[in-house]
Design a protein around this motif. Structure first.
Motif, PDB file in Angstrom:
ATOM      1  N   TYR A   1      32.868 -18.782   6.237  1.00 53.07           N
ATOM      2  CA  TYR A   1      33.659 -19.913   5.731  1.00 53.07           C
ATOM      3  C   TYR A   1      32.753 -20.956   5.094  1.00 53.07           C
ATOM      4  O   TYR A   1      33.025 -21.458   4.005  1.00 53.07           O
ATOM      5  CB  TYR A   1      34.444 -20.608   6.858  1.00 53.07           C
ATOM      6  CG  TYR A   1      35.644 -19.879   7.380  1.00 53.07           C
ATOM      7  CD1 TYR A   1      36.629 -19.397   6.536  1.00 53.07           C
ATOM      8  CD2 TYR A   1      35.805 -19.708   8.749  1.00 53.07           C
ATOM      9  CE1 TYR A   1      37.738 -18.741   7.038  1.00 53.07           C
ATOM     10  CE2 TYR A   1      36.917 -19.051   9.251  1.00 53.07           C
ATOM     11  CZ  TYR A   1      37.874 -18.571   8.392  1.00 53.07           C
ATOM     12  OH  TYR A   1      38.969 -17.930   8.888  1.00 53.07           O
ATOM     13  N   TYR A   2      31.695 -21.315   5.806  1.00 53.64           N
ATOM     14  CA  TYR A   2      30.795 -22.372   5.348  1.00 53.64           C
ATOM     15  C   TYR A   2      30.250 -22.070   3.951  1.00 53.64           C
ATOM     16  O   TYR A   2      30.163 -22.951   3.104  1.00 53.64           O
ATOM     17  CB  TYR A   2      29.651 -22.549   6.351  1.00 53.64           C
ATOM     18  CG  TYR A   2      28.700 -23.666   6.019  1.00 53.64           C
ATOM     19  CD1 TYR A   2      29.051 -24.993   6.268  1.00 53.64           C
ATOM     20  CD2 TYR A   2      27.458 -23.414   5.455  1.00 53.64           C
ATOM     21  CE1 TYR A   2      28.182 -26.031   5.964  1.00 53.64           C
ATOM     22  CE2 TYR A   2      26.588 -24.452   5.146  1.00 53.64           C
ATOM     23  CZ  TYR A   2      26.953 -25.752   5.407  1.00 53.64           C
ATOM     24  OH  TYR A   2      26.091 -26.773   5.095  1.00 53.64           O
ATOM     25  N   PHE A   3      29.892 -20.811   3.738  1.00 54.92           N
ATOM     26  CA  PHE A   3      29.354 -20.428   2.427  1.00 54.92           C
ATOM     27  C   PHE A   3      30.434 -19.965   1.455  1.00 54.92           C
ATOM     28  O   PHE A   3      30.135 -19.441   0.392  1.00 54.92           O
ATOM     29  CB  PHE A   3      28.275 -19.353   2.589  1.00 54.92           C
ATOM     30  CG  PHE A   3      27.042 -19.873   3.259  1.00 54.92           C
ATOM     31  CD1 PHE A   3      26.284 -20.866   2.656  1.00 54.92           C
ATOM     32  CD2 PHE A   3      26.650 -19.398   4.485  1.00 54.92           C
ATOM     33  CE1 PHE A   3      25.151 -21.365   3.271  1.00 54.92           C
ATOM     34  CE2 PHE A   3      25.511 -19.886   5.111  1.00 54.92           C
ATOM     35  CZ  PHE A   3      24.767 -20.873   4.502  1.00 54.92           C
ATOM     36  N   GLU A   4      31.698 -20.176   1.853  1.00 54.27           N
ATOM     37  CA  GLU A   4      32.853 -19.871   1.004  1.00 54.27           C
ATOM     38  C   GLU A   4      32.893 -18.410   0.570  1.00 54.27           C
ATOM     39  O   GLU A   4      33.233 -18.077  -0.566  1.00 54.27           O
ATOM     40  CB  GLU A   4      32.887 -20.810  -0.210  1.00 54.27           C
ATOM     41  CG  GLU A   4      33.000 -22.269   0.187  1.00 54.27           C
ATOM     42  CD  GLU A   4      32.905 -23.225  -0.993  1.00 54.27           C
ATOM     43  OE1 GLU A   4      32.611 -22.789  -2.121  1.00 54.27           O
ATOM     44  OE2 GLU A   4      33.130 -24.424  -0.765  1.00 54.27           O
ATOM     45  N   LEU A   5      32.547 -17.528   1.503  1.00 55.63           N
ATOM     46  CA  LEU A   5      32.602 -16.094   1.226  1.00 55.63           C
ATOM     47  C   LEU A   5      33.924 -15.492   1.680  1.00 55.63           C
ATOM     48  O   LEU A   5      34.299 -14.421   1.215  1.00 55.63           O
ATOM     49  CB  LEU A   5      31.429 -15.375   1.899  1.00 55.63           C
ATOM     50  CG  LEU A   5      30.053 -15.830   1.403  1.00 55.63           C
ATOM     51  CD1 LEU A   5      28.946 -15.163   2.214  1.00 55.63           C
ATOM     52  CD2 LEU A   5      29.883 -15.545  -0.078  1.00 55.63           C
TER      53      LEU A   5
ATOM     54  N   ILE B   1      23.422 -18.871  -2.981  1.00 58.85           N
ATOM     55  CA  ILE B   1      24.607 -19.523  -2.416  1.00 58.85           C
ATOM     56  C   ILE B   1      24.186 -20.462  -1.292  1.00 58.85           C
ATOM     57  O   ILE B   1      24.668 -21.594  -1.206  1.00 58.85           O
ATOM     58  CB  ILE B   1      25.625 -18.473  -1.918  1.00 58.85           C
ATOM     59  CG1 ILE B   1      26.271 -17.768  -3.120  1.00 58.85           C
ATOM     60  CG2 ILE B   1      26.690 -19.113  -1.032  1.00 58.85           C
ATOM     61  CD1 ILE B   1      27.104 -16.549  -2.764  1.00 58.85           C
ATOM     62  N   MET B   2      23.283 -20.004  -0.449  1.00 60.29           N
ATOM     63  CA  MET B   2      22.818 -20.847   0.660  1.00 60.29           C
ATOM     64  C   MET B   2      22.184 -22.133   0.158  1.00 60.29           C
ATOM     65  O   MET B   2      22.486 -23.212   0.658  1.00 60.29           O
ATOM     66  CB  MET B   2      21.809 -20.095   1.528  1.00 60.29           C
ATOM     67  CG  MET B   2      22.416 -19.060   2.429  1.00 60.29           C
ATOM     68  SD  MET B   2      21.175 -18.205   3.423  1.00 60.29           S
ATOM     69  CE  MET B   2      20.658 -19.519   4.519  1.00 60.29           C
TER      70      MET B   2
ATOM     71  N   THR C   1      36.607 -14.214  -0.726  1.00 61.17           N
ATOM     72  CA  THR C   1      36.791 -15.059  -1.901  1.00 61.17           C
ATOM     73  C   THR C   1      36.158 -14.349  -3.100  1.00 61.17           C
ATOM     74  O   THR C   1      35.591 -13.252  -2.958  1.00 61.17           O
ATOM     75  CB  THR C   1      36.089 -16.415  -1.703  1.00 61.17           C
ATOM     76  OG1 THR C   1      34.692 -16.165  -1.530  1.00 61.17           O
ATOM     77  CG2 THR C   1      36.649 -17.167  -0.505  1.00 61.17           C
ATOM     78  N   LEU C   2      36.214 -14.966  -4.247  1.00 63.59           N
ATOM     79  CA  LEU C   2      35.569 -14.398  -5.434  1.00 63.59           C
ATOM     80  C   LEU C   2      34.084 -14.178  -5.173  1.00 63.59           C
ATOM     81  O   LEU C   2      33.544 -13.109  -5.495  1.00 63.59           O
ATOM     82  CB  LEU C   2      35.787 -15.321  -6.641  1.00 63.59           C
ATOM     83  CG  LEU C   2      35.268 -14.818  -7.979  1.00 63.59           C
ATOM     84  CD1 LEU C   2      35.922 -13.497  -8.350  1.00 63.59           C
ATOM     85  CD2 LEU C   2      35.531 -15.847  -9.067  1.00 63.59           C
ATOM     86  N   LYS C   3      33.426 -15.176  -4.558  1.00 62.26           N
ATOM     87  CA  LYS C   3      32.001 -15.013  -4.210  1.00 62.26           C
ATOM     88  C   LYS C   3      31.808 -13.838  -3.266  1.00 62.26           C
ATOM     89  O   LYS C   3      30.887 -13.039  -3.434  1.00 62.26           O
ATOM     90  CB  LYS C   3      31.471 -16.274  -3.498  1.00 62.26           C
ATOM     91  CG  LYS C   3      31.164 -17.440  -4.353  1.00 62.26           C
ATOM     92  CD  LYS C   3      30.563 -18.535  -3.452  1.00 62.26           C
ATOM     93  CE  LYS C   3      30.567 -19.881  -4.105  1.00 62.26           C
ATOM     94  NZ  LYS C   3      30.031 -20.913  -3.202  1.00 62.26           N
TER      95      LYS C   3
END
Length: 108
Positions: free
Chosen positions: A10-14, A45-46, A22-24
């Protein structure tokens, strides 16, 4: 333990709030992308997050990961954790960046 890693995603929006990639996340999961490139993408991303950018700056300057105590200091700037949690989180983060170094994400 599982919750911790889900929260990292979640934190890295994965992943989304519905626990879907997600798209990422889909991009990184694409089988066409080789592992070396996936590691570089994950690292990028990090380091979009200031805390991890500070760690990368240290790595680029000193060519090694910061000591756990220093990483704990970075984390405590952004999050309010107990000392034991700080040490555990710092150890995990150090392991991630050590893995990137060992797998030539930096400079090789």
């Amino acid at each position: 333990q599982v919750d911790y890693y889900i929260n990292v995603l979640y934190y890295f929006e994965l992943i989304s709030n519905q626990n879907e990639l997600t798209l990422k996340g889909r991009f990184i999961n694409d089988p066409v992308i080789n592992m070396s490139d996936k590691l570089k993408i994950l690292k990028n991303i990090m380091v979009e997050q200031p805390i991890f950018q500070e760690i990368e700056d240290y790595i680029l300057k000193y060519h090694k990961t910061p000591p756990i105590e220093e990483i704990s200091g970075y984390i405590s700037t952004y999050f309010l954790y107990s000392e034991s949690t700080l040490t555990r989180r710092a150890s995990t983060v150090k392991s991630w960046f050590d893995y990137y170094i060992e797998n030539h994400v930096y400079g090789g």
